[in-house]
Each structure stands twice: as structure tokens, then as C-alpha cells.
Design an enzyme around this catalytic site. Sequence first.
Site, PDB file in Angstrom:
ATOM      1  N   SER A  92      -0.962   6.471   1.032  1.00  0.00           N
ATOM      2  CA  SER A  92      -2.312   5.918   1.147  1.00  0.00           C
ATOM      3  C   SER A  92      -2.495   5.332   2.539  1.00  0.00           C
ATOM      4  O   SER A  92      -1.532   5.028   3.243  1.00  0.00           O
ATOM      5  CB  SER A  92      -2.540   4.834   0.082  1.00  0.00           C
ATOM      6  OG  SER A  92      -2.473   5.387  -1.215  1.00  0.00           O
ATOM      7  N   LEU A 146       0.876  -1.168   0.000  1.00  0.00           N
ATOM      8  CA  LEU A 146       0.000   0.000   0.000  1.00  0.00           C
ATOM      9  C   LEU A 146       0.911   1.214   0.000  1.00  0.00           C
ATOM     10  O   LEU A 146       1.863   1.282   0.783  1.00  0.00           O
ATOM     11  CB  LEU A 146      -0.907   0.002   1.234  1.00  0.00           C
ATOM     12  CG  LEU A 146      -1.977   1.097   1.292  1.00  0.00           C
ATOM     13  CD1 LEU A 146      -2.955   0.967   0.132  1.00  0.00           C
ATOM     14  CD2 LEU A 146      -2.736   1.031   2.624  1.00  0.00           C
ATOM     15  N   ASP A 147       0.634   2.169  -0.882  1.00  0.00           N
ATOM     16  CA  ASP A 147       1.536   3.302  -1.068  1.00  0.00           C
ATOM     17  C   ASP A 147       1.759   4.075   0.224  1.00  0.00           C
ATOM     18  O   ASP A 147       0.904   4.134   1.108  1.00  0.00           O
ATOM     19  CB  ASP A 147       0.986   4.246  -2.135  1.00  0.00           C
ATOM     20  CG  ASP A 147       0.953   3.616  -3.512  1.00  0.00           C
ATOM     21  OD1 ASP A 147       1.803   2.755  -3.785  1.00  0.00           O
ATOM     22  OD2 ASP A 147       0.060   3.987  -4.302  1.00  0.00           O
ATOM     23  N   TYR A 148       2.910   4.707   0.292  1.00  0.00           N
ATOM     24  CA  TYR A 148       3.321   5.533   1.428  1.00  0.00           C
ATOM     25  C   TYR A 148       2.260   6.571   1.773  1.00  0.00           C
ATOM     26  O   TYR A 148       1.952   6.812   2.939  1.00  0.00           O
ATOM     27  CB  TYR A 148       4.645   6.214   1.063  1.00  0.00           C
ATOM     28  CG  TYR A 148       5.242   7.126   2.109  1.00  0.00           C
ATOM     29  CD1 TYR A 148       5.734   6.628   3.306  1.00  0.00           C
ATOM     30  CD2 TYR A 148       5.349   8.499   1.868  1.00  0.00           C
ATOM     31  CE1 TYR A 148       6.309   7.475   4.255  1.00  0.00           C
ATOM     32  CE2 TYR A 148       5.931   9.348   2.800  1.00  0.00           C
ATOM     33  CZ  TYR A 148       6.410   8.828   3.997  1.00  0.00           C
ATOM     34  OH  TYR A 148       6.979   9.664   4.921  1.00  0.00           O
TER      35      TYR A 148
END
Length: 206
Positions: A45, A41-43
Site C-alpha cells: 500500500s 501501512l502494508d508493504y
Amino acid sequence: MANLILLNKPFNVLCQFTDNEGRATLADYVGVSDVYPAGRLDYDSEGLVLLTDDGALQHRIASPQQKMAKTYWAQVEGNIDDEALARLSNGVVLKDGPTRPAKVHRLTEPDLWPRNPPVRFRANVPTSWIELTITEGKNRQVRRMTAAVGFPTLRLVRTSIGDWDIDGLAPGGTRQLQIHTPQKDMRRRTHAPRRHPTSTRKKRNR
């Protein structure tokens, strides 16, 4: 039995256990050893990250071939219209190819925790929320999808993966489960016919 940890990852936390730049990582929130994230999961998000100590379960969750559904709540810039929703539903073409069809609908602003730091708004531009469910995991896919239809994402929260969700988990909170993993694959490997010594085996892509 496999250990499965559900984490509600806060904003600006790396989806890994170490960082040379001193940024927050999973190690700041997960105190269990020998578990690894099943997917990323993106930084920037927020929301659900699944971690497990079982390689087969990790593959089942993260593999694109499994097409496990992932649901996101996205706050987008502007009042998203029916045309944009239809395009997201049918799939949009990104630089790395078309996306699969998705499930999408407008969402009443959800009762979420405050983000730290807060989202930066433009005073003269409204925002709206959508719920988007996809079955693949291209890099920064949801953000690129909404940008492609003209409504950039301002805040992104992953609420569920498969049957698991973040209900009842505050940011940084975790929940640990014991998962019964299917044994049929193990039995198949145990009773698989022996190969001839001169035969070759193709390596699986990892």
C-alpha cells in the site's frame, strides 16, 4: 513538544526500519533518528505514514480506542455499485469480526503519481475508485472489506490520518512538524495519590 514526521510511503516499502531480506524500508526515506511509526501501512500500500518520537502521541494516533479516522483511496476491480457501497458503509463481517461503519463514496479517478511497478489490469474488466474512511485498523482491512463485497482492491493509497494528510508530498517525501502535546495527563500523573505499599497495580496491555 513532540516531533511528528509525515511520510508518503511508496509502494513496496516496509513500514519498519530494518529488513533481513534487503527490501526497501523507512530508513531509505526518513533520516531522523529515534522516531517510530504510529501504526502501520502494508508493504503493497502507498500513502501517509506518521512517525513520532513521543510515546503518548504515538499511542493517541495508533490506538484503536482513539478511533482516529484514516482515509484511503482504493482502485477496485469492476464498476462498484450502490449495494456494495452501502455494505461498506454499514460495516461488513470479516473472519476476525465485523467492521465498524465507514464513510464511503465513489471517486473520480484521482491525479496520482504513477505506481512503480504499474497495476496489472485485465483488459476486459473495468476499474473504479472509492474513498473510504475507517476508524479502526484490522490487518489489511480495506482490501478485505472491498473483497468481501465483490470488488477486490488493485491499488490502495492512504491519504490522511486524523487532521494530517499527504497534500504536497511526492512519493518518498517527508514533512516534519512540532506538535504541542497535552500536559493534563502529565499533571494527573504528577499529582496522583500515592498507593499503599501493599496495593497492586494492573499492567496495561500494550
